[in-house]
Design an enzyme around this catalytic site. Sequence first.
Site, short mmCIF file in Angstrom:
data_model
loop_
_atom_site.label_atom_id
_atom_site.label_comp_id
_atom_site.label_asym_id
_atom_site.label_seq_id
_atom_site.Cartn_x
_atom_site.Cartn_y
_atom_site.Cartn_z
N THR A 1 -1.40 12.88 10.85
CA THR A 1 -0.62 12.42 9.70
C THR A 1 -1.01 13.13 8.42
O THR A 1 -2.17 13.56 8.26
CB THR A 1 -0.84 10.90 9.52
N ASP A 2 -0.09 13.19 7.48
CA ASP A 2 -0.40 13.75 6.15
C ASP A 2 -1.41 12.88 5.39
O ASP A 2 -1.99 13.33 4.40
CB ASP A 2 0.87 13.95 5.31
N GLU A 3 -1.61 11.64 5.86
CA GLU A 3 -2.48 10.73 5.11
C GLU A 3 -3.95 11.15 5.16
O GLU A 3 -4.75 10.70 4.35
CB GLU A 3 -2.29 9.30 5.60
N TYR B 1 -6.97 3.21 7.99
CA TYR B 1 -6.05 3.94 8.87
C TYR B 1 -6.26 5.45 8.76
O TYR B 1 -6.50 6.14 9.74
CB TYR B 1 -4.59 3.59 8.55
N LYS C 1 -7.75 8.27 11.44
CA LYS C 1 -6.99 9.42 11.92
C LYS C 1 -7.75 10.72 11.63
O LYS C 1 -7.77 11.63 12.46
CB LYS C 1 -5.61 9.48 11.26
P1 TYD Z 1 4.87 2.69 4.90
O1 TYD Z 1 6.16 2.72 5.62
O2 TYD Z 1 3.91 1.58 5.19
O3 TYD Z 1 4.18 4.12 5.16
P2 TYD Z 1 2.85 4.77 4.50
O4 TYD Z 1 2.02 3.72 3.90
O5 TYD Z 1 2.22 5.34 5.71
O6 TYD Z 1 3.32 5.79 3.52
O7 TYD Z 1 5.14 2.68 3.34
C1 TYD Z 1 5.88 3.69 2.70
C2 TYD Z 1 5.79 3.43 1.21
O8 TYD Z 1 6.46 2.20 0.92
C3 TYD Z 1 4.35 3.25 0.74
O9 TYD Z 1 4.20 3.84 -0.55
C4 TYD Z 1 4.19 1.75 0.65
C5 TYD Z 1 5.60 1.26 0.30
N1 TYD Z 1 5.90 -0.09 0.82
C6 TYD Z 1 6.32 -1.10 -0.05
O10 TYD Z 1 6.48 -0.88 -1.27
N2 TYD Z 1 6.56 -2.34 0.46
C7 TYD Z 1 6.40 -2.64 1.78
O11 TYD Z 1 6.60 -3.80 2.19
C8 TYD Z 1 5.98 -1.59 2.67
C9 TYD Z 1 5.80 -1.85 4.14
C10 TYD Z 1 5.75 -0.34 2.14
#
Ligand code: TYD
Length: 345
Positions: free
Chosen positions: A126-128, A151, A155
């Site tokens: 992942t890019d994270e 997380y 990874k």
């Molecule tokens: P997510 O889909 O959890 O992916 P990641 O954290 O791996 O990027 O979230 C995408 C973006 O959306 C992230 O900046 C967090 C935001 N988000 C919300 O604002 N509300 C939510 O309920 C969720 C699940 C994510």
Amino acid sequence: MKNIMVTGGAGFIGSAFVRRMINKHPDWTVVVFDKMTYAGNLDNLLPVAQAPNYRFVQGDIADREAVRGTFEQYGIDTVVNFAAETHVDRSILSPDSFIFSNTVGVYVLLDSAHKHGVERFVHVSTDEVYGDIEGDHFSVEDDPFKPNSPYSASKAGGDLMVRSYFVTYGLNAVVTRGSNTYGPYQYPEKLMPFFITEALDDRPLPVYGDGMQVRDWLHVDDHAGGVEAALLHGKPGEAYNIAGENLQHNIDVIRLMLKHLQKPESLMKFVPDREGHDRRYAMNCDKLKALGWTREHNDFDAAVASTVKWYLSNDNWWRKIKTGEYLEYYKRQYAARLAAAQSTS
Ligand code: TYD
């Protein structure tokens, strides 16, 4: 390459890869190996379940005996590892399973692959792992790892373990690092499927912080194509970023979904932010493009429209999921946050 084991093949990105491989490579046997945690779902594989080159084994990548037995039974020569705990919010609530699957599990899988003489190993990451990307930088594959959540740290541990098996034992391994992925069959805890399915029921959409975080959005079929390109053409020991080259603020993604759903923006509730929330991810993917990889979904508006349409027409798929454990998780993750939002508005 004849007998390919796809770990985590019943998950979101893994199943897209399996559906693609079964259809594109009828001469390969594709063995899905999946622990069937909450996010594994055999419905994701229904479109290929009757294919003559499809097999399924329930098992855990951290279970050495189960892995070895599957390698031997099917004469596995290639492993593509999608198996992982993937949701940042769950890793904040309880990190154990993340370290166990994403770091220890990857070690067991690598070690088993090395001992069995697997010819090719692809690890999906992942890019994270690059952490929060400041300014206008786009991460390249050799950038340092600065993971910020349990997380992403788990990874990063897996990626480093892959590197060590390449350098120390000469395992023919490559790593891919994908960006935020969306499309059909995504478990409805991630931003897009969660908000789409909640909005369809006119429920509040909990926007973390100010909603101005930046993510790079990649369609799942383009992600699967990127993993295929790395599998077929990647140089052993190298990593490849898979990006959508499509940076968006969360708030704009949410507005776009609401537009296609024909639902009001008043469903958005600004709630307390995720702890340690990365502000921006952005990756350069020139290295993968040099292998011949191209994306099919470059019109984001159209791709979000078709994703919305898929969840609309497949509500039997996600309504089945949004019960039991899912509702427990929802309560733990959102009850206090939404209450806080209500008390400030
Ligand atoms: P997510 O889909 O959890 O992916 P990641 O954290 O791996 O990027 O979230 C995408 C973006 O959306 C992230 O900046 C967090 C935001 N988000 C919300 O604002 N509300 C939510 O309920 C969720 C699940 C994510």
